[in-house]
Motif scaffolding. Structure first.
Motif, PDB file in Angstrom:
ATOM      1  N   GLU A 168       0.830  -1.214   0.000  1.00 48.55           N
ATOM      2  CA  GLU A 168       0.000   0.000   0.000  1.00 48.55           C
ATOM      3  C   GLU A 168       0.863   1.262   0.000  1.00 48.55           C
ATOM      4  O   GLU A 168       0.598   2.215  -0.742  1.00 48.55           O
ATOM      5  N   GLU A 169       1.905   1.263   0.834  1.00 48.75           N
ATOM      6  CA  GLU A 169       2.794   2.425   0.902  1.00 48.75           C
ATOM      7  C   GLU A 169       3.631   2.566  -0.363  1.00 48.75           C
ATOM      8  O   GLU A 169       3.860   3.677  -0.855  1.00 48.75           O
ATOM      9  N   ARG A 171       1.501   3.981  -3.112  1.00 44.76           N
ATOM     10  CA  ARG A 171       1.246   5.409  -2.901  1.00 44.76           C
ATOM     11  C   ARG A 171       2.446   6.251  -3.361  1.00 44.76           C
ATOM     12  O   ARG A 171       2.274   7.302  -3.992  1.00 44.76           O
ATOM     13  N   ARG A 183       1.961  11.966   0.524  1.00 45.78           N
ATOM     14  CA  ARG A 183       0.647  12.450   0.965  1.00 45.78           C
ATOM     15  C   ARG A 183       0.505  13.954   0.798  1.00 45.78           C
ATOM     16  O   ARG A 183      -0.417  14.568   1.322  1.00 45.78           O
ATOM     17  N   GLY A 223       6.832   8.851   2.835  1.00 44.23           N
ATOM     18  CA  GLY A 223       5.393   8.686   3.014  1.00 44.23           C
ATOM     19  C   GLY A 223       4.678  10.014   3.175  1.00 44.23           C
ATOM     20  O   GLY A 223       3.582  10.210   2.639  1.00 44.23           O
ATOM     21  N   ALA A 282       9.376   4.378   1.893  1.00 41.04           N
ATOM     22  CA  ALA A 282       8.035   4.730   2.385  1.00 41.04           C
ATOM     23  C   ALA A 282       7.450   3.592   3.207  1.00 41.04           C
ATOM     24  O   ALA A 282       6.832   3.808   4.253  1.00 41.04           O
ATOM     25  N   ALA A 283       7.656   2.355   2.747  1.00 41.80           N
ATOM     26  CA  ALA A 283       7.157   1.193   3.481  1.00 41.80           C
ATOM     27  C   ALA A 283       7.940   0.994   4.775  1.00 41.80           C
ATOM     28  O   ALA A 283       7.363   0.698   5.834  1.00 41.80           O
ATOM     29  N   CYS A 313       7.039   2.718   8.008  1.00 41.91           N
ATOM     30  CA  CYS A 313       5.938   2.156   8.805  1.00 41.91           C
ATOM     31  C   CYS A 313       6.458   1.081   9.754  1.00 41.91           C
ATOM     32  O   CYS A 313       5.683   0.238  10.229  1.00 41.91           O
TER      33      CYS A 313
END
Length: 336
Positions: free
Chosen positions: A130-131, A134, A234, A230, A303-304, A307
């Motif tokens: 998901e990341e 994105r 956004r 991330g 980005a992943a 998390c």
């Protein structure tokens, strides 16, 4: 003389190991000879046959008859050792070596490019995918193409762990190889964290010179949890990975033309191009040269990792066939 002959044979064995480790199916002698020619090495049919017979007896290759040869587990292991040894040293040397070995043709859209490899634990793959998606959607990546290795598959000459999925991202050094083939000599100056605001590059907040490190700068920044890809994905202010290159000012007119072809091949990665002798993103440039900022290919993986997903990444990992890459949207199948 004997030493010279042995060195030449060893070089050819390494070449066969390198070619077969990246092939998705067994290759015959004719195809192997053609691959040798692509690297500018001439070899006769008889010499190649004798070499392959010797590699069979050494347990490095397996003869499948008309289908050709494939590597044995021992051959795969030795191929990985040779790649690692040949690229050991400072990052700038590794970058130049890989860029010069690329066989990618921008006009034919075939040949090898440079990829990074990341191992992601299966239990985190949904969140990671998901990341990653994105970041790609936001354009914080080198191009739009990836490679995927499933658990227990042989991926880039290595078996993927049973509890992981391998993802290959296009490395920013690919731009060096493309520019080099276009007659644009490129110097990799440093890798750094580029401050972004309103999706526009501002300045480099942290840098590490390629000539002063044996570890890729973005790998270091990722381990230090210093990226904020991330947030940028956004639409917020943050830091992304990028590389700073210098090219001769006389080649400035060539870049936009090749940049357009790179974009069509889904290899868009140039963030900004400066002016001759003028600073770019706060970075001074020598007279007679032009600064170029290139996107770091590991940004989506960063980005992943932001998390708190335990990911193992290896930048500038190896060469990979462009035609085997797929669009990043394939990762949607992992999102639950």
């Amino acid at each position: 003389m004997l030493s010279s002959v042995e060195d030449k044979k060893d070089q050819r064995i390494r070449m066969v190991l390198n070619i077969l480790s990246q092939a998705e199916k067994p290759l015959g002698a004719t195809r192997l000879a053609a691959e040798f020619n692509n690297f500018g090495i001439s070899i006769s049919d008889r010499t190649l046959r004798l070499l392959l017979d010797e590699m069979d007896s050494m347990g490095l290759t397996e003869n499948l008859g008309r289908r050709g040869r494939r590597l044995t587990p021992k051959g795969f292991g030795l191929a990985s050792e040779h790649v690692s040894a040949s690229l050991r040293g400072f990052v700038n040397v590794k970058a130049e070596t890989l860029a010069s070995q690329m066989s990618f043709s921008l006009s034919r859209r075939r040949g090898t490019i440079v990829i990074n490899i990341s191992m992601i634990p299966i239990k985190y793959i949904s969140m990671a995918a998901e990341e990653i998606i994105r970041a790609y959607n936001a354009g914080i990546s080198y191009g739009e193409l990836i490679a995927i290795g499933m658990p227990q598959e042989i991926f880039c000459g290595q078996r993927v762990p049973e509890d992981s999925i391998a993802i290959g991202t296009v490395c920013g050094i690919t731009a060096n190889g493309i520019f080099l083939q276009a007659g644009i000599p490129t110097i990799s100056v440093f890798g750094g964290l580029l401050a972004m605001k309103d999706n526009r590059p501002q300045f480099f907040q942290h840098i590490i010179k390629y000539s002063g490190t044996t570890i890729d700068p973005l790998e270091i920044f990722m381990r230090g949890e210093m990226t904020s890809v991330g947030q940028v994905a956004r639409g917020k202010t943050g830091l992304i990975g990028a590389g700073f290159r210098e090219v001769p000012a006389t080649c400035l007119d060539k870049i936009p033309r090749f940049e357009e072809h790179m974009n069509r091949a889904k290899l868009k990665g140039v963030i900004a191009i400066g002016r001759p002798g003028h600073p770019l993103a706060g970075t001074p440039v020598m007279p007679g040269r032009v600064g170029v900022i290139v996107m770091a290919g590991l940004n989506p993986i960063a980005a992943a990792q932001e998390c708190h997903i335990p990911i193992k990444s290896f930048a500038m990992s190896r060469l990979y066939p462009y035609e085997k890459l797929t669009h990043y949207s394939v990762l949607k199948k992992f999102v639950v």
